[in-house]
Design an enzyme around this catalytic site. Structure first.
Site, PDB file in Angstrom:
ATOM      1  N   GLU A 266       0.696  -1.098  -0.043  1.00 55.23           N
ATOM      2  CA  GLU A 266       0.077   0.039  -0.043  1.00 55.23           C
ATOM      3  C   GLU A 266       0.849   1.254  -0.008  1.00 55.23           C
ATOM      4  O   GLU A 266       1.576   1.623   0.768  1.00 55.23           O
ATOM      5  CB  GLU A 266      -0.789   0.110   1.181  1.00 55.23           C
ATOM      6  CG  GLU A 266      -2.028   1.062   1.291  1.00 55.23           C
ATOM      7  CD  GLU A 266      -1.544   2.133   1.820  1.00 55.23           C
ATOM      8  OE1 GLU A 266      -1.211   3.079   1.390  1.00 55.23           O
ATOM      9  OE2 GLU A 266      -1.829   1.999   3.046  1.00 55.23           O
ATOM     10  N   CYS A 303      -2.000   7.882   4.720  1.00 54.99           N
ATOM     11  CA  CYS A 303      -2.114   7.508   3.547  1.00 54.99           C
ATOM     12  C   CYS A 303      -3.400   8.007   2.860  1.00 54.99           C
ATOM     13  O   CYS A 303      -3.562   8.022   1.553  1.00 54.99           O
ATOM     14  CB  CYS A 303      -1.885   6.288   3.305  1.00 54.99           C
ATOM     15  SG  CYS A 303      -3.013   5.031   4.116  1.00 54.99           S
TER      16      CYS A 303
END
Length: 529
Positions: A266, A303
């Site tokens: 990720e 994120c």
């Protein structure tokens, strides 16, 4: 703090390292923290990986109630660390105690959630198609299939979540739940926090009488440690949360192996926000407040922080004015490590140098933070035409920054949306009428992201069965997977079919009579019979 020794955890044993040394730094002050840590050597990494491989079959065969109790014990051991864990994490990362307390709760709840998932057992997706020996022209075999563990997993701790995405975070919890041993590469920004959590897991391994190789943790500030771990032939899969450069490097390493392995990386996201005309007119200032709070949260170290907002120029002044007001008033935030701050500065300079980009507002609030880690928020403005010309504007700025994009028309919004690569999220603010009239935008974004949000903000990732935390490349390396929620367990398993095996030779989940009492698909019908 006194619990720290700076040792590696190798197959349940604590051993002082023999490699070169490094220290953690206090993010808020820059001072070097006392405990000395060692870079893991090739031999130490190999020892951890080999013992993980040796433990894999035995651990996978443990009853699911044993694995569930093991995960719950880890959660309890983490809580037993008390304020010692939170204080060390605060010292190493500069994150507020309230945030870390919440993150510890999330970490514990993830572990308990996966315990509940595997205790119930239906996640293995058992499928049975019974034999039809009289079928013409050919008889049909008995076929049964289910998910089984991949094997030892390498997990890389993340910098921005020292608990929930690190040693006992979602990757580790889901891999252990799936029946996979784990070797963690601790993040060098918080090695002491990592050691404390690793001790909680190692204690739980012993209490559950599991083989020591079920869990190991190695320390290291260099890329060589991670590289050696991924390339070791005993490792069967990799979990990573971090930068695009780091994630891509691990993917390339995994495919260079003689036996390639899956990597779930990720790797961050711009998380664009689109404000449609009706919403912009009705609540432009309110949207500006929401957006600023999300973009500035924890110095932009999520994120899912929003990095770009697109709006129609004709109606955007109130929202842009509110954003500028809040960005100017923002107090500089502490970034978890000086390397993250230096990368943020470098990225800001790159964006400043792009033609057509203006620095619209810079934080003027006063802070008392360490200069090496203190980051002042910045709001940029530009036009859609420049975003379409400059790919850098469509990439993540990791930190407290936002690019406000003026669009002359709805067509400009569509063009920018179409130009985007993969992202974790996209947010659309609109009225009911906006969503009907601008359905084309939603159709584009559905192809580009893993989570599509209406009238909210992307920060705040709910841990539940329907969460999708992952998106098309380069947001993640496999858009079919999620790093958060119960489906995260599927990353560490693969389907195996069993044809015409005697009932006693089958896994319990596939045997006649359904001894596990789980949901199964039998001859196309889902049930528990």
């Amino acid at each position: 703090m006194s619990l720290l020794t700076g040792e590696h955890c190798l197959f349940g044993q604590w051993r002082r390292g023999t490699g070169s040394t490094f220290h953690a730094s206090a993010a808020a002050t820059g001072e070097s923290l006392a405990t000395e840590f060692h870079e893991a050597t090739a031999d130490e990494i190999a020892t951890a990986a080999q013992h993980a491989f040796a433990a894999a079959a035995e651990y996978a065969a443990k009853p699911r109630v044993v694995r569930a109790a093991f995960l719950e014990r880890i959660a309890d051991e983490i809580l037993l660390l008390g304020d010692t864990l939170l204080e060390r994490a605060h010292a190493e990362t500069g994150l507020p105690m309230a945030r870390l307390t919440s993150e510890r709760g999330r970490t514990v709840n993830q572990l308990k959630g996966f315990a509940d998932l595997i205790r119930e057992g239906s996640w293995v997706d058992a499928r049975i198609d019974r034999a039809q020996p009289q079928r013409k022209p050919l008889p049909k075999s008995d076929l049964r299939a289910m998910l089984v563990p991949l094997g030892p997993c390498a997990v890389f701790g993340s910098s921005n979540f020292p608990l929930a995405y690190s040693v006992a975070g979602g990757d580790t919890a889901s891999a252990l739940a799936a029946g996979c041993p784990v070797v963690v590469k601790a993040h060098p920004a918080h090695p002491g926090t990592s050691e404390l959590v690793a001790r909680a897991i190692a204690n739980s391994v012993r209490a559950a009488a599991l083989p020591g190789g079920v869990f190991s943790m190695v320390q290291g500030a260099s890329h060589a440690v991670g590289k050696a771990l991924v390339l070791h032939p005993a490792i069967a899969a990799v979990g990573f949360t971090g930068s695009p450069q780091g994630g891509r490097a691990l993917c390339e390493l995994a495919w260079q192996r003689s036996v390639p392995i899956p990597v779930f990386a990720e790797m961050g996201s711009v998380n664009p926000v689109f404000v449609l005309p009706g919403a912009l007119v009705l609540r432009g200032e309110q949207i500006g407040e929401q957006l600023a709070a999300s973009a500035l949260l924890a110095a932009g170290q999520f994120c899912t922080s929003p990095g770009m907002v697109l709006f129609l120029s004709a109606h955007g002044k109130p929202m842009l004015a509110k954003l500028a007001e809040l960005f100017r008033a923002a107090v500089p935030g502490t970034m978890v490590h000086e390397s993250i701050r230096s990368n943020f500065d470098r990225t800001l300079q790159q964006v400043r140098e792009i033609a057509g980009v203006t620095v619209h507002a810079t934080a003027t609030g006063q802070g008392t933070h360490c200069k090496a880690t203190s980051a002042a928020a910045m709001l940029f403005t530009t036009d859609a035409s420049f975003v379409l010309q400059e790919s850098r504007l469509r990439e993540e700025i990791y930190g407290p920054a936002l690019v406000a994009v003026r669009c002359d028309s709805y067509g400009d919004m569509l063009a920018v949306a179409e130009s985007l690569q993969g992202h974790l999220t996209a947010t659309v603010h609109g009225t009911d009428a906006d969503f009907v009239e601008h359905a084309g935008l939603l159709a584009i974004l559905r192809r580009k992201v893993g989570r599509l949000i209406a009238n909210g903000v992307p920060t705040g990732v709910e841990v539940c069965s329907s969460m999708q935390h992952g998106g098309p490349w380069p947001a993640s390396s496999d858009s079919r997977c999620t790093a958060v929620g119960s489906r995260a367990i599927l990353r560490w398993a693969r389907p195996v079919a069993f044809q015409d095996l005697p009932n006693d030779a089958l896994p319990d989940e596939l045997r006649d009579g359904n001894p596990c009492g789980i949901w199964r698909t039998v001859d196309g019908a889902l049930g528990r019979d």
